[in-house]
Design a protein around this motif. Structure first.
Motif, short mmCIF file in Angstrom:
data_model
loop_
_atom_site.label_atom_id
_atom_site.label_comp_id
_atom_site.label_asym_id
_atom_site.label_seq_id
_atom_site.Cartn_x
_atom_site.Cartn_y
_atom_site.Cartn_z
N HIS A 17 0.85 -1.19 0.00
CA HIS A 17 0.00 0.00 0.00
C HIS A 17 0.89 1.25 0.00
O HIS A 17 0.67 2.18 -0.78
CB HIS A 17 -0.90 -0.02 1.24
N TYR A 18 1.90 1.25 0.85
CA TYR A 18 2.84 2.39 0.92
C TYR A 18 3.57 2.56 -0.41
O TYR A 18 3.69 3.68 -0.92
CB TYR A 18 3.81 2.16 2.08
N GLN A 19 4.05 1.47 -0.97
CA GLN A 19 4.78 1.55 -2.25
C GLN A 19 3.94 2.24 -3.33
O GLN A 19 4.45 3.00 -4.13
CB GLN A 19 5.19 0.14 -2.73
N LYS A 20 2.64 1.94 -3.32
CA LYS A 20 1.74 2.49 -4.32
C LYS A 20 1.68 4.01 -4.28
O LYS A 20 1.57 4.66 -5.31
CB LYS A 20 0.32 1.96 -4.05
N TYR A 21 1.69 4.56 -3.07
CA TYR A 21 1.50 6.01 -2.91
C TYR A 21 2.75 6.68 -2.33
O TYR A 21 2.68 7.77 -1.80
CB TYR A 21 0.29 6.28 -2.00
N LYS A 22 3.90 5.97 -2.46
CA LYS A 22 5.12 6.37 -1.76
C LYS A 22 5.52 7.83 -2.04
O LYS A 22 5.79 8.58 -1.10
CB LYS A 22 6.26 5.44 -2.18
N GLU A 23 5.52 8.20 -3.31
CA GLU A 23 6.01 9.54 -3.64
C GLU A 23 5.16 10.63 -2.96
O GLU A 23 5.69 11.53 -2.31
CB GLU A 23 6.00 9.71 -5.15
N GLU A 24 3.86 10.48 -3.10
CA GLU A 24 2.96 11.48 -2.51
C GLU A 24 3.04 11.50 -0.98
O GLU A 24 3.05 12.56 -0.36
CB GLU A 24 1.51 11.14 -2.87
N LEU A 25 3.09 10.29 -0.39
CA LEU A 25 3.13 10.21 1.07
C LEU A 25 4.45 10.77 1.59
O LEU A 25 4.47 11.53 2.57
CB LEU A 25 2.95 8.75 1.54
N ASP A 26 5.55 10.41 0.94
CA ASP A 26 6.85 10.91 1.38
C ASP A 26 6.91 12.43 1.30
O ASP A 26 7.41 13.09 2.21
CB ASP A 26 7.98 10.29 0.54
N ASN A 27 6.40 12.97 0.21
CA ASN A 27 6.36 14.43 0.08
C ASN A 27 5.58 15.05 1.23
O ASN A 27 5.99 16.04 1.82
CB ASN A 27 5.68 14.84 -1.23
#
Ligand SMILES: *Cc1c(COP(=O)(O)O)cnc(C)c1O
Length: 368
Positions: A17-27
């Motif tokens: 789940h994290y991998q899917k939205y990683k870029e947005e979540l990390d930002n």
């Protein structure tokens, strides 16, 4: 198939789940860290606006949990010792606990064939001490709110909706879960349809007075930094979680869509098995709950095949001997506890995993 936490089909897969939205979540979280915005900052405000909009209400308050959304709703209405509050046993324990923690007495009624509060049972449970009703909408299925609101009005009772499992769910009238009661309560616990990366919740309402009260109670009764007007609690939503929720809210519809696809695949595959009672509605956004007689045997077979399932309450709460819990007879609730099992339903499931679950369930019933 690769194993995840030892399972071929895990109930949830947070890593993926994290991998899917990683870029947005990390930002989002890096941005919060760089600003040093931790408590009651702009991300919480932004989330509150979005939550109010989504649920069709004037006000929303971000909180630390769905449990406190229920508890603070009751406290803001002045409910406590000597009062009775009607709800169901077929819920998550937090609903009943929130009533108990105010000093009030929970009064439990049975559920109907949709597994939610049987509105026909409510009037018999009303006494001179009854102050409120907490209908619990479960996994996308709503209590018959029109009728319940009429009963509440007739007896002059508050309605607090436990919509913890029903964000963005509409009833047949097109009205949102959480939009009927004096307040609507939501949980953003990771496994809910909108999940944070920890604990989070929210409460929505139209009434300004209740809004102001819960605002005070959620932050130690502080009106401003300089002025404290009453005792309260610390029930604040972390700004970091709010930032994560703001990202995830943007993907709510796609999460629901994938879950719907999985439900339809299961429904289609199990339709010819008379021993399985399918979920009371076609698609579910929370859990895919089926009812079977040999429930524990099915759980065992699936576990042996590395499929992770959940039985949320193997024994009904009012039969568990929980201290201070009322123990009425609720035949359908008790039956459900014996029969329900939740199969993996998460947006990260791939078709191979779904087919594997289907194959193993069918094999259990001798269908190849
Ligand atoms: C999850 C849930 C709660 C509690 O929410 P938390 O955020 O875990 O405190 C209450 N009621 C129902 C029906 C729930 O599913």
């Amino acid at each position: 198939m690769e194993k995840i936490r030892g399972w071929l089909v895990p109930f949830v897969d947070w890593g993926l789940h994290y991998q899917k939205y990683k870029e947005e979540l990390d930002n989002a979280w890096k941005n919060v860290m760089e600003r040093g915005d931790y408590i009651m900052r702009s991300d919480v405000e932004e989330f509150e606006k979005k939550l109010a909009n989504l649920s069709g209400r004037k006000y929303a308050i971000g909180l630390n949990s769905g449990t406190d959304a229920l508890f603070l709703s009751l406290k803001a209405l002045g409910i406590g010792e000597g009062d009775e509050v009607i709800t169901v046993s077929h819920t998550f324990i937090a609903t009943i606990a929130a009533i108990y923690q105010t000093g009030a007495t929970p009064v439990l009624v049975d559920v109907n064939e949709n597994y939610v509060m049987d509105v026909n049972k409510v009037e018999d449970a009303i006494t001179s001490k009854t102050k409120a009703i907490i209908p619990v909408h479960l996994g996308g299925r709503m209590v018959e709110m029109d009728r319940l609101m009429m009963i509440a009005e007739k007896h002059n009772l508050f309605v607090i909706e436990d919509a913890c499992q029903c964000l963005n769910v509409k009833d047949t009238k097109g009205r949102m879960a959480g939009s009927y009661g004096i307040t609507g309560c939501f949980s953003f616990y990771p496994s809910k349809v909108l999940g944070s990366c920890g604990d989070a919740g929210g409460v929505v309402m139209d009434n300004e007075e209740i809004y102001n009260k819960i605002r005070l109670l959620q932050d130690h009764g502080r009106k401003t930094k300089e002025e404290t007007v009453c005792f309260g609690w610390n029930s604040r939503l972390d700004n970091l979680q709010a930032a994560i929720l703001n990202v995830k809210l943007g993907h709510l519809l796609e999460v629901c869509k994938r879950k719907e696809e999985v439900c339809r695949k299961y429904n289609k595959a199990f339709r010819d098995i008379p021993e399985i009672i399918l979920p009371p509605q076609e698609v579910m956004h929370e859990n895919y709950v089926i009812r079977v007689e040999k429930r524990n045997e099915l759980v065992q077979l699936l576990t042996d095949n590395l499929i992770e399932t959940q039985v949320h309450e193997p024994v009904a709460y009012h039969k568990q001997g929980i201290e201070c819990m009322p123990e009425p007879s609720l035949p359908f609730t008790e039956r459900l506890a014996n029969e329900v099992i939740s199969l993996p339903l998460n947006p990260e499931l791939n078709d191979e995993q779904i087919d594997y679950v289907i194959k193993k369930v069918r094999e259990f019933y001798g269908k190849i």
